[in-house]
Design a protein around this motif. Structure first.
Motif, PDB file in Angstrom:
ATOM      1  N   TYR A 203       0.819  -1.199   0.000  1.00  0.00           N
ATOM      2  CA  TYR A 203       0.000   0.000   0.000  1.00  0.00           C
ATOM      3  C   TYR A 203       0.858   1.256   0.000  1.00  0.00           C
ATOM      4  O   TYR A 203       1.949   1.291   0.568  1.00  0.00           O
ATOM      5  CB  TYR A 203      -0.881   0.057   1.263  1.00  0.00           C
ATOM      6  N   ALA A 204       0.313   2.270  -0.645  1.00  0.00           N
ATOM      7  CA  ALA A 204       0.865   3.594  -0.409  1.00  0.00           C
ATOM      8  C   ALA A 204       0.452   3.993   1.004  1.00  0.00           C
ATOM      9  O   ALA A 204      -0.604   3.598   1.494  1.00  0.00           O
ATOM     10  CB  ALA A 204       0.297   4.591  -1.422  1.00  0.00           C
ATOM     11  N   ILE A 205       1.282   4.785   1.660  1.00  0.00           N
ATOM     12  CA  ILE A 205       0.974   5.196   3.032  1.00  0.00           C
ATOM     13  C   ILE A 205       1.102   6.707   3.144  1.00  0.00           C
ATOM     14  O   ILE A 205       2.107   7.281   2.725  1.00  0.00           O
ATOM     15  CB  ILE A 205       1.912   4.513   4.039  1.00  0.00           C
ATOM     16  N   GLY A 206       0.073   7.290   3.699  1.00  0.00           N
ATOM     17  CA  GLY A 206       0.071   8.738   3.849  1.00  0.00           C
ATOM     18  C   GLY A 206       0.154   9.159   5.298  1.00  0.00           C
ATOM     19  O   GLY A 206      -0.324   8.462   6.195  1.00  0.00           O
ATOM     20  N   TRP A 207       0.786  10.287   5.511  1.00  0.00           N
ATOM     21  CA  TRP A 207       0.774  10.969   6.806  1.00  0.00           C
ATOM     22  C   TRP A 207      -0.054  12.242   6.651  1.00  0.00           C
ATOM     23  O   TRP A 207       0.133  12.995   5.693  1.00  0.00           O
ATOM     24  CB  TRP A 207       2.186  11.335   7.253  1.00  0.00           C
ATOM     25  N   PHE A 208      -0.955  12.445   7.582  1.00  0.00           N
ATOM     26  CA  PHE A 208      -1.806  13.627   7.606  1.00  0.00           C
ATOM     27  C   PHE A 208      -1.648  14.312   8.958  1.00  0.00           C
ATOM     28  O   PHE A 208      -1.207  13.701   9.925  1.00  0.00           O
ATOM     29  CB  PHE A 208      -3.285  13.239   7.448  1.00  0.00           C
ATOM     30  N   ARG A 209      -2.058  15.543   9.021  1.00  0.00           N
ATOM     31  CA  ARG A 209      -2.125  16.219  10.308  1.00  0.00           C
ATOM     32  C   ARG A 209      -3.308  17.161  10.323  1.00  0.00           C
ATOM     33  O   ARG A 209      -3.743  17.652   9.284  1.00  0.00           O
ATOM     34  CB  ARG A 209      -0.834  16.967  10.623  1.00  0.00           C
ATOM     35  N   GLN A 210      -3.814  17.373  11.513  1.00  0.00           N
ATOM     36  CA  GLN A 210      -4.926  18.310  11.677  1.00  0.00           C
ATOM     37  C   GLN A 210      -4.754  19.044  12.993  1.00  0.00           C
ATOM     38  O   GLN A 210      -4.654  18.420  14.053  1.00  0.00           O
ATOM     39  CB  GLN A 210      -6.270  17.591  11.636  1.00  0.00           C
ATOM     40  N   ALA A 211      -4.719  20.355  12.890  1.00  0.00           N
ATOM     41  CA  ALA A 211      -4.629  21.215  14.060  1.00  0.00           C
ATOM     42  C   ALA A 211      -6.025  21.733  14.383  1.00  0.00           C
ATOM     43  O   ALA A 211      -6.879  21.837  13.492  1.00  0.00           O
ATOM     44  CB  ALA A 211      -3.685  22.369  13.788  1.00  0.00           C
ATOM     45  N   PRO A 212      -6.287  22.066  15.640  1.00  0.00           N
ATOM     46  CA  PRO A 212      -7.610  22.565  16.024  1.00  0.00           C
ATOM     47  C   PRO A 212      -8.013  23.777  15.196  1.00  0.00           C
ATOM     48  O   PRO A 212      -7.235  24.716  15.029  1.00  0.00           O
ATOM     49  CB  PRO A 212      -7.428  22.949  17.491  1.00  0.00           C
ATOM     50  N   GLY A 213      -9.221  23.715  14.636  1.00  0.00           N
ATOM     51  CA  GLY A 213      -9.730  24.840  13.875  1.00  0.00           C
ATOM     52  C   GLY A 213      -9.152  24.988  12.484  1.00  0.00           C
ATOM     53  O   GLY A 213      -9.453  25.955  11.786  1.00  0.00           O
ATOM     54  N   LYS A 214      -8.328  24.030  12.065  1.00  0.00           N
ATOM     55  CA  LYS A 214      -7.714  24.115  10.742  1.00  0.00           C
ATOM     56  C   LYS A 214      -8.087  22.896   9.913  1.00  0.00           C
ATOM     57  O   LYS A 214      -8.422  21.839  10.428  1.00  0.00           O
ATOM     58  CB  LYS A 214      -6.191  24.218  10.863  1.00  0.00           C
ATOM     59  N   GLN A 215      -7.990  23.071   8.610  1.00  0.00           N
ATOM     60  CA  GLN A 215      -8.238  21.945   7.710  1.00  0.00           C
ATOM     61  C   GLN A 215      -7.119  20.922   7.825  1.00  0.00           C
ATOM     62  O   GLN A 215      -5.975  21.252   8.124  1.00  0.00           O
ATOM     63  CB  GLN A 215      -8.320  22.440   6.263  1.00  0.00           C
ATOM     64  N   ARG A 216      -7.474  19.679   7.579  1.00  0.00           N
ATOM     65  CA  ARG A 216      -6.446  18.651   7.579  1.00  0.00           C
ATOM     66  C   ARG A 216      -5.487  18.903   6.424  1.00  0.00           C
ATOM     67  O   ARG A 216      -5.840  19.488   5.401  1.00  0.00           O
ATOM     68  CB  ARG A 216      -7.053  17.262   7.458  1.00  0.00           C
ATOM     69  N   GLN A 217      -4.290  18.424   6.614  1.00  0.00           N
ATOM     70  CA  GLN A 217      -3.253  18.633   5.620  1.00  0.00           C
ATOM     71  C   GLN A 217      -2.556  17.308   5.328  1.00  0.00           C
ATOM     72  O   GLN A 217      -2.275  16.531   6.237  1.00  0.00           O
ATOM     73  CB  GLN A 217      -2.221  19.643   6.135  1.00  0.00           C
ATOM     74  N   VAL A 218      -2.296  17.054   4.074  1.00  0.00           N
ATOM     75  CA  VAL A 218      -1.473  15.909   3.704  1.00  0.00           C
ATOM     76  C   VAL A 218      -0.025  16.292   3.949  1.00  0.00           C
ATOM     77  O   VAL A 218       0.470  17.247   3.363  1.00  0.00           O
ATOM     78  CB  VAL A 218      -1.667  15.516   2.225  1.00  0.00           C
ATOM     79  N   VAL A 219       0.638  15.566   4.812  1.00  0.00           N
ATOM     80  CA  VAL A 219       2.047  15.832   5.090  1.00  0.00           C
ATOM     81  C   VAL A 219       2.918  15.106   4.062  1.00  0.00           C
ATOM     82  O   VAL A 219       3.834  15.676   3.486  1.00  0.00           O
ATOM     83  CB  VAL A 219       2.417  15.371   6.507  1.00  0.00           C
ATOM     84  N   SER A 220       2.623  13.832   3.838  1.00  0.00           N
ATOM     85  CA  SER A 220       3.376  13.070   2.854  1.00  0.00           C
ATOM     86  C   SER A 220       2.527  11.910   2.357  1.00  0.00           C
ATOM     87  O   SER A 220       1.587  11.481   3.023  1.00  0.00           O
ATOM     88  CB  SER A 220       4.683  12.520   3.439  1.00  0.00           C
ATOM     89  N   CYS A 221       2.873  11.425   1.185  1.00  0.00           N
ATOM     90  CA  CYS A 221       2.258  10.225   0.653  1.00  0.00           C
ATOM     91  C   CYS A 221       3.359   9.406   0.003  1.00  0.00           C
ATOM     92  O   CYS A 221       3.945   9.843  -0.998  1.00  0.00           O
ATOM     93  CB  CYS A 221       1.146  10.539  -0.342  1.00  0.00           C
ATOM     94  N   TYR A 222       3.658   8.254   0.600  1.00  0.00           N
ATOM     95  CA  TYR A 222       4.723   7.391   0.114  1.00  0.00           C
ATOM     96  C   TYR A 222       4.113   6.267  -0.702  1.00  0.00           C
ATOM     97  O   TYR A 222       3.262   5.524  -0.207  1.00  0.00           O
ATOM     98  CB  TYR A 222       5.499   6.806   1.291  1.00  0.00           C
ATOM     99  N   ASN A 223       4.558   6.155  -1.941  1.00  0.00           N
ATOM    100  CA  ASN A 223       4.072   5.110  -2.822  1.00  0.00           C
ATOM    101  C   ASN A 223       5.200   4.129  -3.085  1.00  0.00           C
ATOM    102  O   ASN A 223       6.164   4.477  -3.774  1.00  0.00           O
ATOM    103  CB  ASN A 223       3.564   5.715  -4.143  1.00  0.00           C
TER     104      ASN A 223
END
Length: 114
Positions: A31-51
């Motif tokens: 599988y490809a694996i992604g890292w995401f992050r979400q701070a309070p009151g902010k939209q989630r963000q894709v940090v990385s996506c490893y394929n």
């Protein structure tokens, strides 16, 4: 198929932290694996996506040059190595198979503060 993130904590600006993403029920090769992050009151963000197939990694502009990935296949674990941390990196971090937010597991809190 499940991924579990861990390793978060409190770190000072400029510091480093390593997050772990442990795979259950599959190997990292499938599988490809992604890292995401979400701070309070902010939209989630894709940090990385490893394929793994083409061995490519997408990085968010905000973390390029500061974050890196490493893996331990024997432990079915993908690591997010975070360096030169900034206050704005504070968020709950998640990993997910297929870089799909809807498939994320439990997150881990990263707090960057002096």
């Amino acid at each position: 198929v499940q991924l579990q993130a861990s390793g978060g904590g409190l770190v000072q600006p400029g510091g480093s932290l390593r997050l772990s993403c442990v795979a259950s029920g599959f190997t990292l090769d499938y599988y490809a694996i992604g890292w995401f992050r979400q701070a309070p009151g902010k939209q989630r963000q894709v940090v990385s996506c490893y394929n793994n197939g083409p061995n490519t990694t997408y990085w968010a502009d905000s973390v390029k040059g500061r974050f890196a990935l490493s893996r331990d296949d024997a432990k079915s674990t993908l690591y997010l190595e975070m360096h030169s941390l900034k206050v704005e990196d504070t968020a709950v971090y998640y990993c997910a198979p297929s870089c799909n937010w809807d498939r994320r597991g439990q997150g881990t809190q990263v707090t960057v503060s002096s």
